[in-house]
Structures are given as structure tokens and as C-alpha cells.
Write a protein that holds these residues in place. Structure first.
Motif, mmCIF file in Angstrom:
data_model
loop_
_atom_site.group_PDB
_atom_site.id
_atom_site.type_symbol
_atom_site.label_atom_id
_atom_site.label_comp_id
_atom_site.label_asym_id
_atom_site.label_seq_id
_atom_site.Cartn_x
_atom_site.Cartn_y
_atom_site.Cartn_z
ATOM 1 N N ASP A 185 0.856 -1.194 0.000
ATOM 2 C CA ASP A 185 0.000 0.000 0.000
ATOM 3 C C ASP A 185 0.893 1.246 0.000
ATOM 4 O O ASP A 185 1.543 1.573 1.007
ATOM 5 C CB ASP A 185 -0.895 -0.010 1.245
ATOM 6 N N GLU A 186 0.941 1.920 -1.139
ATOM 7 C CA GLU A 186 1.842 3.079 -1.278
ATOM 8 C C GLU A 186 1.491 4.213 -0.314
ATOM 9 O O GLU A 186 2.369 4.862 0.254
ATOM 10 C CB GLU A 186 1.796 3.594 -2.720
ATOM 11 N N GLN A 187 0.189 4.480 -0.111
ATOM 12 C CA GLN A 187 -0.240 5.552 0.790
ATOM 13 C C GLN A 187 0.188 5.256 2.230
ATOM 14 O O GLN A 187 0.704 6.132 2.920
ATOM 15 C CB GLN A 187 -1.764 5.719 0.727
ATOM 16 N N GLN A 188 -0.002 4.017 2.662
ATOM 17 C CA GLN A 188 0.399 3.633 4.014
ATOM 18 C C GLN A 188 1.910 3.727 4.172
ATOM 19 O O GLN A 188 2.417 4.179 5.211
ATOM 20 C CB GLN A 188 -0.062 2.204 4.318
ATOM 21 N N ARG A 189 2.646 3.338 3.090
ATOM 22 C CA ARG A 189 4.104 3.406 3.133
ATOM 23 C C ARG A 189 4.566 4.854 3.285
ATOM 24 O O ARG A 189 5.453 5.163 4.085
ATOM 25 C CB ARG A 189 4.682 2.775 1.863
ATOM 26 N N THR A 190 3.944 5.747 2.530
ATOM 27 C CA THR A 190 4.295 7.167 2.593
ATOM 28 C C THR A 190 3.994 7.742 3.982
ATOM 29 O O THR A 190 4.782 8.520 4.533
ATOM 30 C CB THR A 190 3.509 7.965 1.526
ATOM 31 N N GLU A 191 2.854 7.378 4.552
ATOM 32 C CA GLU A 191 2.467 7.857 5.890
ATOM 33 C C GLU A 191 3.456 7.371 6.953
ATOM 34 O O GLU A 191 3.833 8.136 7.853
ATOM 35 C CB GLU A 191 1.050 7.377 6.222
ATOM 36 N N LYS A 192 3.862 6.093 6.848
ATOM 37 C CA LYS A 192 4.791 5.546 7.836
ATOM 38 C C LYS A 192 6.155 6.215 7.746
ATOM 39 O O LYS A 192 6.804 6.484 8.762
ATOM 40 C CB LYS A 192 4.931 4.032 7.625
#
Length: 265
Positions: free
Chosen positions: A92-99
Motif C-alpha cells: 500500500d503506497e499511501q500507508q508506506r508514505t504515511e509511515k
């Protein structure tokens, strides 16, 4: 002729007696001067030893607090970063960016906390920042830690009190905090620094369990006695008032314009 001889003997006797008195008083005066000098040197030595003891105790207290903050705060922050980085491989790219963004913020927070802690390890920061800013930083750190809520109020025009005085006053502040946390189980701690032309007062008050002054005196009360002795060391007076279930109030007063008792200490 006999009268002349008697007068000569009497004059010689009086002269000898007066000379003896003069020599006696000169010797007595010099002995007193020597005794006063020795006493002053003894007091200066005790003053230097007490200041050294104060510095060592402050360093020990600071190291204990730094160790606790690294364990309870910075270690936890870095643990969160470690967990976040473990999730970076998520599809999940969005979750990766948030983390990643969250990890950056946490690392930044850890760096700031470590920078603040490194500054506090040096006792010279009291001289550089002054008493008010040093206590202000400690109060903010205490409140941030969640162990106690520390409120600071300053009134009047802030003036430097001298390195030795501010060092001792900060140590009194540390001892008061230590007593409030370890013995009184306080949740609130009020700090008031009042500057007026002829008087400076540092008031420290907690909402802890309090104590009976008479009982504390019989039980030794070394911590409170240390506060009184240290205040006297810099020409100040410490008033300690407390009662069971009514907290404790410590008020330290001194005249800022009074010269240090042992300026060469």
C-alpha cells in the motif's frame, strides 16, 4: 636625693608597666588577627567544599533524569520508528508514505530531545542561560514527562544573581522537586521567582502529602536541613512550611545587592 631616686624608680616602673601592657595588647591583637584569618580561611574552604558537593549532586541528579528520559521517552520513540520501518515494505503506497513521514517526525523529535538533554548535562548552561531559563526548561521537561505538572511564574525585572548563588538556588529547586516526587507523591508543583530591587524570592510549593515540621525535625529531615544550610551559604533565608495533607511550601529570600560572603570561594 632619696626622693629623686624614688621618683626615678617609680617612673621606670610605670614605663615598664605601660610597655608591658602595650606589648600584651599588640600580641593579643595580632593573635586575634591570625585567629580571624584562620577562621575565614576555614569558612572559605567549607564554602568551596559545599559548592563542589552541590555541583556533584546536581550532576548526579541530572544524569539520573537523563537516564530515565532516555529509557522512558527516547527509547519508546525510536521503538515506534523501528516498527514503522518494518511496515515500509507494504504494497500500500499511501500507508508506506504515511509511515515514512511519521518516522521522520519521530526521529526529529528524538534528535530534539537528545539535544536538550545534552545541553542539560553541562552545569555551565546555568551560567549561560541564567536561573529563570534553566528552571523554565526543567519545568517544561517535568510537565512533558507526565510525572508532575510544573507551573512557573516570574515577576519583576530579571537580574543576574551571580553564578554561585544561582547554582545553589537551582540545587534547592532540584531538591524540592525530588522531595515532592519521592516523598510527597505530589501531582502539582508551583514555582515563583520574584525580582524586586531589594529582595529576590524563590517560592516552591507542592500539593503533596505534607508533613509535620516537628516530626520531620525529630526524624532528621536531612533534605530540608540541606535546603536551609544551602540558603544560608549564599546569604539567603529559607522558610519551610508544611502540614499533613496540605503540601509543602519553601520560600528562599535574599538581597540581590548583598555581596557574596566568600567571593573568592
Amino acid at each position: 636625693m632619696e626622693k629623686v631616686k624614688a621618683l626615678v624608680y617609680l617612673t621606670a616602673g610605670l614605663f615598664t608597666l605601660i610597655s608591658g601592657f602595650v606589648i600584651y595588647f599588640v600580641v593579643l591583637y595580632r593573635n586575634r588577627q591570625l585567629k580571624n584569618k584562620q577562621e575565614q580561611e576555614k569558612q572559605q574552604s567549607a564554602f568551596r567544599q559545599e559548592l563542589l558537593k552541590t555541583r556533584i549532586e546536581m550532576q548526579d541528579q541530572t544524569l539520573s533524569r537523563v537516564s530515565l528520559e532516555i529509557h522512558d521517552n527516547i527509547t519508546q520513540v525510536l521503538s515506534f520508528v523501528k516498527l514503522n520501518l518494518a511496515l515500509v515494505n507494504t504494497p500500500d503506497e499511501q500507508q508506506r508514505t504515511e509511515k515514512i513521514a511519521e518516522s521522520r517526525e519521530l526521529v526529529s523529535q528524538a534528535i530534539t530531545d537528545l539535544r536538550d538533554l545534552s545541553k542539560s548535562l553541562s552545569l555551565d548552561h546555568i551560567t549561560r542561560q541564567g536561573l529563570v531559563k534553566t528552571i523554565e526548561a526543567e519545568a517544561a521537561r517535568l510537565t512533558k514527562s507526565g510525572v508532575i505538572k510544573a507551573d512557573l511564574a516570574t515577576t519583576g525585572e530579571i537580574i543576574p544573581l551571580g553564578e554561585q548563588r544561582e547554582l545553589v538556588l537551582f540545587r534547592i529547586f532540584q531538591e524540592s522537586i525530588n522531595n515532592a516526587l519521592k516523598h510527597a507523591n505530589a501531582t502539582d508543583f508551583k514555582i515563583v521567582l520574584q525580582y524586586i530591587p531589594e529582595m529576590f524570592t524563590l517560592t516552591l510549593e507542592d500539593n503533596g502529602s505534607g508533613f509535620s515540621p516537628a516530626a520531620a525535625s525529630k526524624g532528621g529531615g536531612s533534605g530540608l536541613k540541606n535546603i536551609e544550610n544551602r540558603a544560608a551559604l549564599i546569604g539567603a533565608v529559607a522558610e519551610i512550611t508544611s502540614a499533613p495533607d496540605r503540601g509543602c511550601r519553601i520560600k528562599v529570600s535574599l538581597n540581590p545587592k548583598t555581596k557574596d560572603q566568600y567571593p573568592n570561594g
